[in-house]
Design a protein around this motif. Structure first.
Motif, short mmCIF file in Angstrom:
data_model
loop_
_atom_site.label_atom_id
_atom_site.label_comp_id
_atom_site.label_asym_id
_atom_site.label_seq_id
_atom_site.Cartn_x
_atom_site.Cartn_y
_atom_site.Cartn_z
N VAL A 299 -3.96 5.52 -6.37
CA VAL A 299 -4.08 5.74 -4.92
C VAL A 299 -5.33 5.07 -4.34
N ASN B 82 4.02 9.35 -8.43
CA ASN B 82 3.00 10.22 -7.84
C ASN B 82 3.63 11.47 -7.24
N SER C 261 -1.97 6.25 6.63
CA SER C 261 -1.52 6.23 5.23
C SER C 261 -2.70 6.04 4.29
N ALA C 262 -3.70 5.24 4.72
CA ALA C 262 -4.91 5.07 3.90
C ALA C 262 -5.66 6.40 3.78
N ALA D 47 -4.05 1.79 -3.39
CA ALA D 47 -3.23 1.95 -2.19
C ALA D 47 -4.10 1.99 -0.95
N ARG D 48 -5.21 2.73 -1.01
CA ARG D 48 -6.08 2.85 0.17
C ARG D 48 -6.61 1.49 0.60
N GLU E 260 -4.21 9.31 3.81
CA GLU E 260 -3.42 10.08 2.85
C GLU E 260 -3.80 9.71 1.41
N ALA E 261 -4.03 8.41 1.17
CA ALA E 261 -4.41 7.97 -0.17
C ALA E 261 -5.77 8.55 -0.56
N GLY F 35 0.81 -1.21 0.00
CA GLY F 35 0.00 0.00 0.00
C GLY F 35 0.84 1.26 0.00
N ARG F 36 1.90 1.27 0.79
CA ARG F 36 2.77 2.45 0.83
C ARG F 36 3.47 2.66 -0.50
N GLN G 219 2.25 1.77 -3.47
CA GLN G 219 1.25 2.28 -4.40
C GLN G 219 0.89 3.73 -4.12
N LEU G 220 0.94 4.12 -2.86
CA LEU G 220 0.65 5.51 -2.50
C LEU G 220 1.62 6.47 -3.18
#
Length: 491
Positions: A35, A209, A63-64, A38-39, A66-67, A26-27, A29-30
């Motif tokens: 995104v 990104n 972090s989710a 990622a979430r 943030e996505a 996930g991090r 992909q962020l």
């Protein structure tokens, strides 16, 4: 029985390992992928880690968020922040992350009075931090509060910490926060320097990104300088990545940059057409944390394009944004927008109010824009001496911050303020052939050469040829000067 106990011990380990894997995915992909994907990976990681590693689960949840923020999905962002990440026996979780989470949630729920305390605690705790990821969160918290000095300080410390640990990914993110903080503060040259460095760091880390965000900010910086080609190039790079990976924030910044370049070049109709969907209600509205920044540009563009009715409904939104306090320039911009829309002589006091607020906020560029608009308003009321003073101040301000296209526009206003009379200008237009006059009027309305060619059913090359002759005949050097001359005849 022994086998059952062994399986029971192994099961949590398998779950934790899966959670760590999803967190890593996930991090990644962020920073370099869609995104929304990622979430989902980060939320799965949070659920898998919640029972045995609650602090890591909370980090995954943040972090989710943030996505969801990057995607511009306010409902998803609130849903993530409202979710529970239970602490283990005897543990209370990470106070730093909890405060950041509570502050973000309060702001998104439009409860700013509940956000200040938690976000200030994030900044206080960060003063003793040397971990890049914590300092990056502190910079984000400061930006949410509108404390641009703290945001730049936290970003600078995050950058130093990232370089000290050799973490290129954190270095690129720190430069992103620094560039954005500088842009918000009106320090465009510094923002450009940080964004150029950020592009190199993001490329080295392979994080597209982050690259998109830096290119969007480079486009914004170039829109101040008036380099249309650079704006379009940076914006195109940002938008290519942003559209592929669902980066609503980067896309909004890039679109705003292109529109501001149109405005700088004296093409308000193009700017209004581009900004309208971003700032108006509906599914095409820009990112929830950014679109308000573009509203003052839209109001100016709509008024200059002759469509003030399109801008009036947005002034109320801008007033709420200014009252919130996250943008130091918003109160002055609000007064300027009200001046642009004010009837009769009521604009006079509003322009003066805007200039007084600019003195409090600082920043050459925004103040110079207000001086330019005020000077233009004074000139059209034949208050030429006052107009000369305001336009002269605008020119100095634009030259000081390297806003070449805006300075050119101001110079044209100054020449019009003390140049030939309306009769002499009309005589100049009378020297044009009928075809040249038609082209001059279309260009003065903001049409491109290609648009003029389509309207007249001729080739673009023919329009180019006639327009060069128009410029030579009238003695003007830009489309802005031509528009001013045509406007003088029509009044």
């Amino acid at each position: 029985m022994t086998a059952d106990r062994s399986s029971a011990r192994t099961a949590p380990r398998v779950v934790v390992d899966r959670g760590r894997l999803e967190l890593t995915r996930g991090r990644r992909q962020l920073l370099d992928g869609p995104v929304d994907d990622a979430r989902e990976s980060l939320l799965l990681a949070a659920s898998l880690l919640a029972a045995d590693m609650p602090e890591l689960a909370e980090a995954a949840r943040m972090s989710a968020a943030e996505a969801a923020w990057a995607a511009g999905d306010i409902a998803a962002c609130l849903s993530v922040l409202d979710g529970e990440a239970p602490a283990g026996p005897g543990r209370t979780g990470d106070a730093f992350l909890r405060d950041h989470r509570d502050g973000m949630r309060a702001l998104l729920a439009r409860r700013p009075e509940l956000a200040v305390g938690p976000l200030r605690r994030v900044l206080d705790r960060a003063r003793t931090e040397d971990r890049p990821e914590r300092l990056l969160r502190a910079a984000a918290a400061a930006l949410l509060l509108g404390d641009l000095r703290e945001a730049r300080a936290a970003g600078a410390r995050a950058l130093a910490a990232a370089r000290n640990t050799g973490c290129v990914a954190s270095e690129a993110r720190a430069l992103e926060y620094l560039a954005y903080g500088e842009l918000r503060a009106g320090r465009h040259a510094q923002a450009r320097a940080h964004a150029e460095e950020g592009v190199r760091a993001a490329a080295a880390a392979g994080h597209r990104n982050t690259t998109a965000s830096h290119h969007a900010m480079l486009a914004l910086a170039a829109s101040i300088e008036g380099d249309t080609g650079a704006v379009e190039g940076y914006a195109a790079t940002a938008l290519t990545i942003a559209r592929r990976h669902g980066l609503a924030q980067a896309a909004t910044l890039a679109e705003w940059a292109v529109a501001r370049a149109d405005l700088a070049r004296g093409r308000p109709l193009d700017a209004a057409d581009r900004l309208g969907p971003l700032v108006g209600p509906g599914p095409r509205r820009g990112h929830f944390a950014v679109w308000m920044l573009a509203v003052p540009c839209f109001v100016e563009a709509a008024v200059l394009a002759g469509h003030p009715e399109d801008a009036r409904p947005l002034v109320g939104d801008l007033a709420l944004w200014a009252a919130f306090g996250a943008d130091p320039h918003a109160p002055a911009q609000l007064a300027r927008c009200r001046a642009l829309l004010a009837p009769g002589d009521r604009a006079d006091d509003l322009y003066l109010r805007a200039l007084a607020l600019h003195d409090e906020a600082g920043g050459d560029f925004e103040r110079a824009r207000t001086e330019l608009l005020y000077g233009r308003w004074l000139r059209r009321r034949r208050r030429l001496r006052e107009a000369r003073a305001r336009l002269g101040a605008a020119l100095v301000g634009f030259e000081r911050c390297g806003a070449a296209a805006w300075a050119e526009q101001t110079g044209a206003e100054l020449r019009a303020n003390g140049a030939a009379s309306r009769t002499e200008r009309a005589a100049g237009l009378a020297r044009l052939t009928p075809q040249q006059l038609r082209i001059a009027r279309y260009v003065a309305e903001g049409a491109t050469n290609r648009e003029v060619a389509q309207r007249l059913a001729v080739s673009t090359r023919t329009v180019d040829y006639h327009l060069r002759n128009v410029f030579a005949t009238l003695g003007v050097r830009s489309r802005i000067e031509l528009a001013l001359m045509v406007g003088q005849e029509d009044r």
